[in-house]
Motif scaffolding. Structure first.
Motif, PDB file in Angstrom:
ATOM      1  N   PRO A 650      -7.483  44.540  76.404  1.00 25.72           N
ATOM      2  CA  PRO A 650      -8.458  43.632  76.415  1.00 25.72           C
ATOM      3  C   PRO A 650      -9.863  44.105  76.865  1.00 25.72           C
ATOM      4  CG  PRO A 650      -6.847  43.433  78.261  1.00 25.72           C
ATOM      5  CD  PRO A 650      -6.537  44.598  77.278  1.00 25.72           C
ATOM      6  N   ASP A 651      -9.930  45.204  77.560  1.00 27.15           N
ATOM      7  CA  ASP A 651     -11.317  45.767  77.912  1.00 27.15           C
ATOM      8  C   ASP A 651     -12.193  46.250  76.965  1.00 27.15           C
ATOM      9  OD1 ASP A 651     -10.508  45.262  80.444  1.00 27.15           O
ATOM     10  OD2 ASP A 651      -9.727  47.118  81.132  1.00 27.15           O
ATOM     11  N   THR A 652     -11.357  46.855  75.861  1.00 26.92           N
ATOM     12  CA  THR A 652     -12.029  47.628  74.994  1.00 26.92           C
ATOM     13  C   THR A 652     -11.943  46.897  73.377  1.00 26.92           C
ATOM     14  OG1 THR A 652     -10.239  48.929  74.513  1.00 26.92           O
ATOM     15  CG2 THR A 652     -11.844  49.669  75.913  1.00 26.92           C
ATOM     16  N   GLY A 653     -10.693  45.837  73.412  1.00 27.84           N
ATOM     17  CA  GLY A 653     -10.565  45.450  71.933  1.00 27.84           C
ATOM     18  C   GLY A 653      -9.796  46.280  70.953  1.00 27.84           C
ATOM     19  N   VAL A 654      -9.222  47.512  71.642  1.00 31.06           N
ATOM     20  CA  VAL A 654      -8.599  48.453  70.654  1.00 31.06           C
ATOM     21  C   VAL A 654      -7.277  47.775  70.372  1.00 31.06           C
ATOM     22  CG1 VAL A 654      -7.714  50.544  70.564  1.00 31.06           C
ATOM     23  CG2 VAL A 654     -10.006  50.348  71.360  1.00 31.06           C
ATOM     24  N   THR A 655      -6.862  47.973  69.102  1.00 30.00           N
ATOM     25  CA  THR A 655      -5.639  47.560  68.706  1.00 30.00           C
ATOM     26  C   THR A 655      -4.606  48.688  68.289  1.00 30.00           C
ATOM     27  OG1 THR A 655      -6.307  45.439  67.907  1.00 30.00           O
ATOM     28  CG2 THR A 655      -4.362  45.857  67.036  1.00 30.00           C
ATOM     29  N   GLN A 656      -3.640  48.642  68.879  1.00 33.53           N
ATOM     30  CA  GLN A 656      -2.637  49.647  68.523  1.00 33.53           C
ATOM     31  C   GLN A 656      -1.463  49.022  67.832  1.00 33.53           C
ATOM     32  OE1 GLN A 656      -3.265  53.126  69.010  1.00 33.53           O
ATOM     33  NE2 GLN A 656      -1.265  53.525  67.840  1.00 33.53           N
ATOM     34  N   VAL A 657      -1.102  49.284  66.553  1.00 30.60           N
ATOM     35  CA  VAL A 657       0.208  48.979  65.804  1.00 30.60           C
ATOM     36  C   VAL A 657       1.300  49.772  66.451  1.00 30.60           C
ATOM     37  CG1 VAL A 657       1.350  48.596  63.794  1.00 30.60           C
ATOM     38  CG2 VAL A 657      -1.226  48.634  63.862  1.00 30.60           C
ATOM     39  N   ILE A 658       1.922  48.894  67.102  1.00 31.13           N
ATOM     40  CA  ILE A 658       3.190  49.438  67.957  1.00 31.13           C
ATOM     41  C   ILE A 658       4.451  49.443  66.909  1.00 31.13           C
ATOM     42  CG2 ILE A 658       4.825  48.997  69.981  1.00 31.13           C
ATOM     43  CD1 ILE A 658       1.957  49.526  70.756  1.00 31.13           C
ATOM     44  N   ALA A 659       4.861  48.531  65.980  1.00 28.48           N
ATOM     45  CA  ALA A 659       5.786  48.688  65.280  1.00 28.48           C
ATOM     46  C   ALA A 659       5.591  47.869  63.857  1.00 28.48           C
ATOM     47  CB  ALA A 659       7.029  47.837  66.004  1.00 28.48           C
ATOM     48  N   PHE A 660       6.099  48.281  63.052  1.00 30.38           N
ATOM     49  CA  PHE A 660       5.806  47.747  61.385  1.00 30.38           C
ATOM     50  C   PHE A 660       7.231  47.744  60.803  1.00 30.38           C
ATOM     51  CE2 PHE A 660       4.542  46.389  57.441  1.00 30.38           C
ATOM     52  CZ  PHE A 660       3.513  45.658  57.790  1.00 30.38           C
ATOM     53  N   THR A 661       7.642  46.479  60.362  1.00 30.84           N
ATOM     54  CA  THR A 661       8.878  46.443  59.707  1.00 30.84           C
ATOM     55  C   THR A 661       8.673  45.944  58.501  1.00 30.84           C
ATOM     56  OG1 THR A 661      10.085  45.918  61.720  1.00 30.84           O
ATOM     57  CG2 THR A 661      11.093  45.284  59.912  1.00 30.84           C
ATOM     58  N   ALA A 662       9.289  46.488  57.401  1.00 33.24           N
ATOM     59  CA  ALA A 662       9.062  46.014  56.156  1.00 33.24           C
ATOM     60  C   ALA A 662      10.453  45.800  55.448  1.00 33.24           C
ATOM     61  CB  ALA A 662       8.224  46.967  55.260  1.00 33.24           C
ATOM     62  N   VAL A 663      10.875  44.741  54.715  1.00 34.07           N
ATOM     63  CA  VAL A 663      12.106  44.545  54.214  1.00 34.07           C
ATOM     64  C   VAL A 663      11.515  44.050  52.898  1.00 34.07           C
ATOM     65  CG1 VAL A 663      14.100  43.388  54.057  1.00 34.07           C
ATOM     66  CG2 VAL A 663      13.382  44.191  56.139  1.00 34.07           C
ATOM     67  N   GLY A 677       8.791  56.143  50.643  1.00 32.19           N
ATOM     68  CA  GLY A 677       7.560  56.740  51.052  1.00 32.19           C
ATOM     69  C   GLY A 677       6.302  55.758  50.231  1.00 32.19           C
ATOM     70  N   GLN A 678       6.719  55.352  49.250  1.00 34.62           N
ATOM     71  CA  GLN A 678       5.674  54.376  48.769  1.00 34.62           C
ATOM     72  C   GLN A 678       5.371  53.187  49.567  1.00 34.62           C
ATOM     73  OE1 GLN A 678       4.022  54.115  45.545  1.00 34.62           O
ATOM     74  NE2 GLN A 678       4.525  56.483  45.311  1.00 34.62           N
ATOM     75  N   VAL A 679       6.467  52.779  50.305  1.00 31.97           N
ATOM     76  CA  VAL A 679       6.169  51.649  51.339  1.00 31.97           C
ATOM     77  C   VAL A 679       5.331  52.155  52.400  1.00 31.97           C
ATOM     78  CG1 VAL A 679       7.241  49.962  52.809  1.00 31.97           C
ATOM     79  CG2 VAL A 679       8.207  50.342  50.492  1.00 31.97           C
ATOM     80  N   HIS A 680       5.821  53.291  52.686  1.00 33.68           N
ATOM     81  CA  HIS A 680       4.963  53.761  53.991  1.00 33.68           C
ATOM     82  C   HIS A 680       3.432  53.928  53.506  1.00 33.68           C
ATOM     83  CE1 HIS A 680       8.187  56.093  56.426  1.00 33.68           C
ATOM     84  NE2 HIS A 680       8.688  54.941  56.026  1.00 33.68           N
ATOM     85  N   GLY A 681       3.293  54.624  52.275  1.00 35.64           N
ATOM     86  CA  GLY A 681       1.679  54.829  52.175  1.00 35.64           C
ATOM     87  C   GLY A 681       1.025  53.367  51.825  1.00 35.64           C
ATOM     88  N   GLY A 682       1.685  52.512  51.284  1.00 34.78           N
ATOM     89  CA  GLY A 682       1.107  51.279  50.883  1.00 34.78           C
ATOM     90  C   GLY A 682       0.696  50.588  52.364  1.00 34.78           C
ATOM     91  N   VAL A 683       1.750  50.379  53.113  1.00 37.67           N
ATOM     92  CA  VAL A 683       1.697  49.868  54.528  1.00 37.67           C
ATOM     93  C   VAL A 683       0.048  50.516  55.367  1.00 37.67           C
ATOM     94  CG1 VAL A 683       2.513  49.392  56.763  1.00 37.67           C
ATOM     95  CG2 VAL A 683       4.120  48.981  54.791  1.00 37.67           C
TER      96      VAL A 683
END
Lengths: 785, 264
Positions: A650-663, A677-683
């Motif tokens: 909240p001090d800087t507004g930096v967003t870190q993606v912690i987890a990403f699930t794609a089904v 690999g294709q999903v990884h690259g696209g995401v």
């Protein structure tokens, strides 16, 4: 089953050369007597060209030629065509200004090509290019969409009034308005789909070559579709018949759409080679790539969703301004229309939809298809509306989606915007993703993050897309000027090894592996026995190339159909060898067997008999190779659910993606590792769009984000370890049941990321890219409110 | 890039001599700033005089109450140095986060200071620690060395040989990296040492500068919350699409608090 057949994660045949630096890219190719081209580009966004003075450059050491738009005009060549005709609401055709490969009258974006210098060395060409003097008379730069359509705006092209290319619509306006009239709740949202710069790791490059004796022209180029480039060179830019033109696209280091199009530079190298009688090579610098590769997205949209009391969607309508940039790139007109508005039902039962899209010329780099092309824009719009609707209706974001998903027993499903989805199970991908992401346990993670001073949020996106493009008749009816079928030729050699010639082009898709797996599966051979040949018009038959996640669904089907012809012929040969009736012969696991007996012939024996036809059926041609073309019956419709979890400082507004699930449901999976690999690259590209990337122009039309110092490509540290899964409903209209995976990552992910950011900081909407400053401001504004 | 002559002198005197004789010559350290600038056509020196390997510019040692770092030492060498880690751990940490691994293995302390990129990390350390820049002919106090955007007190033929850092009681550097370039959008070095409390800011303005209000506040009480009342003005700060002047001003506060907290 043969080793390496469908469903096995065969290691990529391509990797040995790519991982050891032994690929052959255009810039690696050196032709005898090769010269080097450097382009003189406009420093202005919009300016009249008063004079181009080349005398000093011509005198510089090593210079072979300096060519300008006047030389092109004298040769009557060089007008780059648009490949798709859109008609406006009133029935008039879109405004289609010419696009000369070297401009002579006025420049229309920073980076526009004015002249080319050809010299013995690249350095000499570069030094001489600096000596070409162009007198410009600057004109007002039309940079933003609103500015370009404002009354009195300067015109990018005189014939495009109000800088409008077309003003198009789709859907039933009356029915949609009626749905809104009876709505319990209407949710509105204004949003921007940010302009992206593709940045394939390999910059574009070309070598033109001319044989004075035969008149043959060869172009080596970084293309996703060499046959299409040959067609356009032949029919439009060069005007030379195809049999005198060969286009080779060797190893290509990524395209993401940006290498579909026929670009000025590749044509100019070939034209210059013919003029000087020597090979001419050009390789873009990264700076040139930023200002000359077609950009992607760039929509400004107002959209609305009508809901009933229970949260069921009744209607959706939108008005989009789509930026075409300075010229119409080949497929630009189709991207915000038939690749965008037709997807506005998403995976929901929304019964009434109306879309209005106005395409606008500006003094910026042309915009065209970029990974997803129109479908990420549609998905983002729908999913943002759904999130805002849930917020404003006080509903859970999962419940509102579940309530509106097309049920799995409603397929084939006809949407109100022209498409008919053949198969899908949207509940299944949703449920699998919720479980994999532990959606139910999120609040505990949020509380734990809060204790560490971090704002944690979760976002979800359920999407469908249309790919495997496309039935030629449908494309033609919608204004496409090409067919979109695909070709294959399968040659079985006398000792049983196989060469597959495909019109699809692999520039990261792993076709050399996955297409070999198709042969392994069907013919019971090892993938080591199969070679896939692509990227050379002299080798493979005419076909349309690789984009729109079509290579497997369309090109792979052509291969399978050719293999089926091989098997059918093999059965004839086997029947003869086994003295059985053809109808009694089965082929399985590499063996021809006579049903109900133990008599059999191995595939290799039958192949050998085809080439040494000592004992052979009468009236059957020797040899064993077959061709097939496949024109798909429908688009394919991959779908799925993406869930993103972020933490914000909240001090800087930096967003870190912690987890990403794609089904994702991409239909039958040929190689799970390649699909992942294709999903990884696209995401990665979707996260890039949502948090990091965005082209920035100043109000003079200078590209502020013209290098990696100012344009944020996703880095490994920006990305989480993905959780990727697949659910399978087979495509019903191709034999493999495949749908396509190339673009799903980039289509499904941005709204999940933005949804997570909004959830973390408790706001209704935030624009992409959600940079630290934007997020910091949103937090501050939310506190004030 | 324009053609140039390359010189590899055997000693410092020869290097200075070459620079004196060729007015368009430039000294070259690890080439991590000058070479990209030349590639972009923004500089076109007639001659490059390589100084990074000169014996006079090598070495790291503690000399009384000062840590002396040779100007030819690479960022990676400084980051990995046991002497630096022991004497001024904040300096080792700062060097370990400059650029990327390739830059750290080539780029040098002297090169960075002579180039004086407004978003470089080292100037913040030199200024906050009240270091002395030693050249082939004189000693220059940090407060006199940096002169704003790419400008220093160095003469055209002058070579930085070492930097003498007074060993502080406490120091730390906090950097907010620009999302695209990873240079400092805002970097703040705080130090409490022989010269009192000093706070230096890089990235935010046209050159590295000291933040006097913060120095006063921390001089009174060395604690992150002592900075709570200090308002940082946006006026005069840089702005680009990734950081307005207002955001940079805000980040100066955040990074300063984090640096103080990290310094303990």
């Amino acid at each position: 089953m043969a080793q390496g057949g469908i469903g096995s994660s065969v290691k990529r045949k391509e990797d040995a050369r790519f991982l050891t630096g032994r690929g052959t890219y255009v810039d690696d190719i050196v032709r005898p007597g090769q010269t080097h081209a450097v382009f003189v580009r406009s420093p202005h966004a919009h300016a009249k060209i008063k004079a181009v003075k080349t005398a000093e450059a011509l005198k510089a050491p090593g210079v072979v030629a300096v060519l300008t738009g006047a030389d092109l005009a004298a040769d009557k060549v060089g007008n780059l065509p648009a490949g798709w005709l859109i008609h406006s609401k009133d029935g008039t055709p879109m405004v289609e200004p010419g696009h000369m490969a070297l401009v002579a009258d006025k420049v229309r974006h920073v980076g526009d090509q004015v002249a080319v210098v050809v010299a013995e060395t690249k350095d000499q060409a570069r030094e001489a290019a600096a000596l070409v003097e162009v007198d410009y008379e600057p004109l007002p730069a039309m940079v933003g969409l609103a500015q370009a359509i404002a009354p009195g705006a300067a015109l990018v092209h005189d014939q495009a009034k109000a800088n409008t290319c077309y003003d198009w619509h789709l859907g039933d306006k009356a029915a949609t308005d009626a749905a809104f009239a009876k709505a319990h709740k209407v949710v509105t949202l204004d949003l921007v789909n940010n302009r992206l710069i593709p940045n394939a790791i390999e910059p574009r490059a070309a070598i033109g070559e001319f044989d004075r004796v035969t008149g043959d022209l060869t172009l080596y180029t970084t293309s996703q579709n060499p046959h299409l480039i040959r067609l356009l060179l032949s029919a439009f830019t060069m005007g030379v018949p195809e049999h005198k033109l060969r286009v080779v696209a060797p190893d290509v280091g990524g395209g993401f759409g940006s290498k579909i199009f026929h670009y000025a530079e590749e044509f100019v190298t070939l034209w210059a080679a013919r003029r000087i009688g020597r090979p001419v090579k050009w390789t873009a610098t990264r700076s040139e790539a930023f200002m000359s590769d077609a950009h992607g997205r760039d929509h400004v949209t107002h959209c609305e969703l009508a809901l009933d009391k229970e949260g069921r969607f009744l209607g959706l309508r939108e008005r989009t301004l789509a930026n075409m940039g300075a010229y119409l790139s080949q497929f630009a007109p189709s991207v915000p229309t038939y690749l965008h508005a037709t997807l506005l039902a998403g995976c929901y039962t929304t019964p009434a939809i109306y879309s209005e899209v106005r395409a606008v010329f500006t003094n910026t780099v042309p915009v065209d298809a970029y990974r997803g092309a129109g479908r990420p824009e549609a998905t983002y719009l729908i999913e943002r509306l759904v999130d805002v609707a849930a917020r404003e209706m006080g509903m859970d974001r999962v419940d509102i989606r579940r309530k509106n998903l097309i049920p799995k027993d409603k397929f084939p499903y006809q949407t109100p915007v022209a498409l008919q989805y053949d198969s899908g199970d949207y509940q299944a991908t949703l449920d699998a993703a919720l479980k994999k992401a532990d959606w139910a346990g999120f609040e505990k993670r949020r509380a734990e993050a809060k204790a560490r001073g971090k704002l944690r949020g979760i976002g979800i996106s359920t999407y469908v897309e249309a790919c495997g493009i496309a039935p030629s008749a449908v494309v033609g009816a919608l204004g496409g000027r090409v067919g979109l079928w695909e070709s294959a030729h399968v040659r079985v050699h006398p000792t049983g090894s196989i060469t597959i010639f495909t019109g699809a082009h692999s520039h990261g898709q792993s076709h050399e592996t996955t297409f070999a797996q198709l042969a392994a599966e069907k013919l019971g051979v090892s993938t080591d026995q199969v070679e896939v040949v692509h990227g050379d018009t002299a080798k493979s038959a005419f076909a349309m190339g690789t984009y729109g996640s079509r290579s497997l669904a369309v090109g792979g089907t052509a291969i399978v159909n050719a293999i089926d012809k091989i098997i059918a012929k093999g059965k004839k040969i086997a029947a003869h060898l086994l003295e059985a009736s053809e109808g009694d012969v089965d082929f399985k696991d590499g063996k021809f067997t006579v049903r109900g007996t133990d008599r059999a012939k191995a595939f290799g024996e039958v192949v050998l008999a085809a080439y040494i036809p000592h004992k052979y059926p009468a009236n059957l041609e020797p040899g064993l190779e077959e061709s097939a073309v496949y024109d798909p019956k429908n688009f394919t419709f991959p779908a799925g659910c993406h869930i993103c979890e972020v933490e914000i400082d909240p001090d800087t507004g930096v967003t870190q993606v912690i987890a990403f699930t794609a089904v994702d449901d991409v239909g039958t999976v040929i190689n799970p590792m390649v699909v992942e690999g294709q999903v990884h690259g696209g995401v990665a590209q979707g996260i890039g769009q949502a948090l990091l990337e965005g082209a920035q122009y100043d109000d003079q039309g200078q590209l502020l984000s013209g290098s990696f110092l100012g344009y944020t490509m996703p880095r490994a540290g920006d990305l989480p370890s993905y959780q990727v899964g697949t659910e399978v409903t087979a495509c019903t209209h191709n034999p493999l049941g495949v749908k396509g995976v190339g673009e799903v990552g980039a289509i499904g992910s941005p709204p999940a990321v933005i949804g997570a950011v909004c959830d973390a900081i408790g706001v209704r909407h935030i624009e992409m890219p959600a940079t630290p400053e934007r997020v910091w401001r949103a937090i501050r504004d939310a506190k004030k409110a | 890039m324009q053609d140039f002559s390359f010189h590899k002198p055997q000693n410092l005197a020869a290097a200075v001599d070459t620079l004196k004789k060729r007015p368009e010559a430039k000294a070259l350290g690890g080439g991590q700033s000058l070479i990209p600038v030349m590639k972009l056509g923004l500089a076109a020196p007639s001659d490059l005089v390589s100084v990074a390997g000169l014996a006079e510019l090598r070495g790291i040692k503690v000399d009384g109450k000062e840590l002396v770092v040779g100007a030819g030492m690479t960022h990676a060498e400084v980051a990995d140095s046991a002497e630096v880690k022991k004497a001024i751990p904040a300096l080792a940490a700062l060097a370990g986060h400059i650029g990327d691994a390739q830059v750290r293995n080539r780029g040098t302390l002297g090169g960075s200071l002579a180039h004086d990129d407004p978003a470089a990390d080292y100037p913040a350390a030199v200024l906050a620690l009240g270091a002395t820049v030693v050249t082939d002919r004189r000693k220059i106090a940090a407060d006199d060395f940096f002169r704003g955007l790419y400008q220093t007190a160095l003469g055209a033929d002058e070579i930085v040989t070492s930097v003498r850092f007074p060993i502080p009681e406490k120091a730390a550097y906090a950097k907010f990296a620009h999302p695209a370039s990873k240079f400092a959008l805002v970097g703040v070095m705080v130090a409490k040492g022989p010269a009192g409390v000093r706070v230096a800011v890089t990235g935010a303005g046209p050159g590295v500068f000291r933040q006097a209000d913060m120095e006063r506040a921390l001089g009174g009480r060395w604690a992150a919350d002592a900075l709570a009342g200090v308002a940082v003005k946006a006026e005069g700060l840089n702005a680009d699409p990734y950081g307005s002047a207002e955001y940079r001003a805000h980040l100066i506060g955040v990074m300063a608090r984090r640096a103080v907290a990290a310094a303990g």
